[in-house]
Design a protein around this motif. Structure first.
Motif, mmCIF file in Angstrom:
data_model
loop_
_atom_site.group_PDB
_atom_site.id
_atom_site.type_symbol
_atom_site.label_atom_id
_atom_site.label_comp_id
_atom_site.label_asym_id
_atom_site.label_seq_id
_atom_site.Cartn_x
_atom_site.Cartn_y
_atom_site.Cartn_z
ATOM 1 N N ARG A 186 -6.859 -13.561 3.600
ATOM 2 C CA ARG A 186 -5.528 -12.945 3.738
ATOM 3 C C ARG A 186 -5.620 -11.548 4.333
ATOM 4 N NH1 ARG A 186 -2.772 -9.369 0.577
ATOM 5 N NH2 ARG A 186 -0.509 -9.446 0.724
ATOM 6 N N VAL A 187 -6.512 -10.724 3.808
ATOM 7 C CA VAL A 187 -6.668 -9.358 4.314
ATOM 8 C C VAL A 187 -7.119 -9.374 5.768
ATOM 9 C CG1 VAL A 187 -8.029 -7.238 4.085
ATOM 10 C CG2 VAL A 187 -7.039 -8.298 2.071
ATOM 11 N N ARG A 188 -8.052 -10.245 6.091
ATOM 12 C CA ARG A 188 -8.531 -10.357 7.472
ATOM 13 C C ARG A 188 -7.406 -10.779 8.408
ATOM 14 N NH1 ARG A 188 -11.341 -8.721 11.520
ATOM 15 N NH2 ARG A 188 -12.270 -10.356 12.756
ATOM 16 N N HIS A 189 -6.594 -11.716 7.962
ATOM 17 C CA HIS A 189 -5.460 -12.171 8.774
ATOM 18 C C HIS A 189 -4.445 -11.047 8.991
ATOM 19 C CE1 HIS A 189 -2.209 -14.620 10.325
ATOM 20 N NE2 HIS A 189 -1.443 -14.151 9.355
ATOM 21 N N GLY A 230 -0.058 -5.012 15.896
ATOM 22 C CA GLY A 230 0.987 -4.179 15.313
ATOM 23 C C GLY A 230 0.835 -3.932 13.834
ATOM 24 N N SER A 231 -0.321 -4.222 13.263
ATOM 25 C CA SER A 231 -0.514 -3.962 11.833
ATOM 26 C C SER A 231 -1.356 -2.705 11.650
ATOM 27 C CB SER A 231 -1.178 -5.156 11.150
ATOM 28 O OG SER A 231 -2.480 -5.344 11.628
ATOM 29 N N PHE A 232 -1.147 -2.029 10.522
ATOM 30 C CA PHE A 232 -1.880 -0.801 10.224
ATOM 31 C C PHE A 232 -1.914 -0.581 8.722
ATOM 32 C CE2 PHE A 232 2.545 0.169 10.959
ATOM 33 C CZ PHE A 232 2.885 1.078 9.984
ATOM 34 N N GLU A 233 -2.914 0.170 8.270
ATOM 35 C CA GLU A 233 -3.019 0.506 6.853
ATOM 36 C C GLU A 233 -1.876 1.436 6.488
ATOM 37 O OE1 GLU A 233 -6.899 1.746 5.348
ATOM 38 O OE2 GLU A 233 -7.701 1.102 7.290
ATOM 39 N N CYS A 234 -1.251 1.158 5.356
ATOM 40 C CA CYS A 234 -0.086 1.941 4.970
ATOM 41 C C CYS A 234 0.117 1.842 3.466
ATOM 42 C CB CYS A 234 1.143 1.401 5.702
ATOM 43 S SG CYS A 234 2.666 2.263 5.342
ATOM 44 N N ALA A 235 0.170 2.971 2.786
ATOM 45 C CA ALA A 235 0.460 2.996 1.352
ATOM 46 C C ALA A 235 1.957 3.240 1.163
ATOM 47 C CB ALA A 235 -0.352 4.088 0.672
ATOM 48 N N SER A 295 -1.498 0.510 -2.187
ATOM 49 C CA SER A 295 -2.155 0.286 -0.904
ATOM 50 C C SER A 295 -1.639 -1.000 -0.277
ATOM 51 C CB SER A 295 -3.663 0.167 -1.094
ATOM 52 O OG SER A 295 -4.188 1.367 -1.576
ATOM 53 N N GLY A 296 -1.595 -0.987 1.049
ATOM 54 C CA GLY A 296 -1.126 -2.183 1.720
ATOM 55 C C GLY A 296 -1.358 -2.137 3.213
ATOM 56 N N VAL A 297 -0.812 -3.134 3.859
ATOM 57 C CA VAL A 297 -0.859 -3.260 5.313
ATOM 58 C C VAL A 297 0.569 -3.450 5.787
ATOM 59 C CG1 VAL A 297 -1.669 -4.675 7.239
ATOM 60 C CG2 VAL A 297 -3.156 -4.295 5.268
ATOM 61 N N ALA A 298 0.982 -2.647 6.754
ATOM 62 C CA ALA A 298 2.314 -2.790 7.337
ATOM 63 C C ALA A 298 2.171 -3.430 8.709
ATOM 64 C CB ALA A 298 2.999 -1.435 7.448
ATOM 65 N N ARG A 326 1.420 -5.888 0.151
ATOM 66 C CA ARG A 326 0.578 -5.229 -0.843
ATOM 67 C C ARG A 326 -0.855 -5.727 -0.684
ATOM 68 N NH1 ARG A 326 1.913 -4.432 -7.206
ATOM 69 N NH2 ARG A 326 0.017 -3.307 -7.667
ATOM 70 N N LEU A 327 -1.801 -4.808 -0.712
ATOM 71 C CA LEU A 327 -3.194 -5.173 -0.475
ATOM 72 C C LEU A 327 -3.740 -6.077 -1.579
ATOM 73 C CD1 LEU A 327 -5.583 -4.787 1.412
ATOM 74 C CD2 LEU A 327 -6.263 -2.839 0.033
ATOM 75 N N MET A 328 -3.537 -5.703 -2.819
ATOM 76 C CA MET A 328 -4.091 -6.456 -3.941
ATOM 77 C C MET A 328 -3.136 -7.581 -4.351
ATOM 78 S SD MET A 328 -6.939 -5.103 -4.164
ATOM 79 C CE MET A 328 -7.592 -5.881 -5.597
ATOM 80 N N SER A 329 -3.065 -8.595 -3.512
ATOM 81 C CA SER A 329 -2.195 -9.722 -3.762
ATOM 82 C C SER A 329 -2.733 -10.932 -3.015
ATOM 83 C CB SER A 329 -0.778 -9.389 -3.282
ATOM 84 O OG SER A 329 0.051 -10.518 -3.342
ATOM 85 N N LEU A 330 -2.350 -12.106 -3.456
ATOM 86 C CA LEU A 330 -2.698 -13.328 -2.740
ATOM 87 C C LEU A 330 -1.495 -13.914 -2.006
ATOM 88 C CD1 LEU A 330 -4.967 -15.093 -5.390
ATOM 89 C CD2 LEU A 330 -5.682 -13.976 -3.273
#
Length: 136
Positions: A27-30, A36-41, A52-55, A66-70
């Motif tokens: 999921r994180v790799r995808h 157009g994705s970037f790290e974003c809290a 923490s997350g990816v926007a 949200r980063l810590m999610s499935l």
């Protein structure tokens, strides 16, 4: 017999943990590999806890995962037409992380991201087509 049951339970638990870990990594790799994705809290306005997350930029919305999610679905979605970037400040004097105060139809919130991502966010918001009034 009891030892055999515990061994089967331990192996089953290990398999479940490994599958969850593999799912998380895929999921994180995808998410990180999308254009157009970037790290974003993200945090609620006046909140103390950052998540923490990816926007990811979409044509009409900014999707935040949200980063810590499935979950394959975004945790937050901000409509482009309603999103306002109110202000930004550096987290540290020499740092490259920017805290951005934003507002949408549901209220205010903060985002934290790298300077380059902030520049992309501002450009994306400003490049939105003007909203046309609906006749019907």
């Amino acid at each position: 017999m009891m030892a055999h049951t515990w061994a089967v339970l331990a192996v089953a638990t290990l398999v479940v943990v490994l599958l969850c870990a593999a799912g998380f990594l895929v999921r994180v790799r995808h998410l990180a590999g999308q254009v157009g994705s970037f790290e974003c809290a993200w945090r609620v306005k006046e909140g103390t806890r950052w998540f923490s997350g990816v926007a990811s930029f979409r044509s009409e919305s900014l999707e935040w995962y949200r980063l810590m999610s499935l979950s394959p679905r975004p945790s937050r979605s901000f409509a482009r037409i309603d999103l306002e970037v109110e202000g930004a400040r550096r987290r540290r004097a020499q740092g490259r992380v920017v805290e951005v105060r934003c507002r949408d139809a549901l209220g205010s919130f903060d985002l934290a991201m790298m300077e380059d991502s902030y520049a992309a966010l501002v450009a994306w918001v400003e490049a939105a087509a003007p909203q046309q009034p609906r006749l019907f």
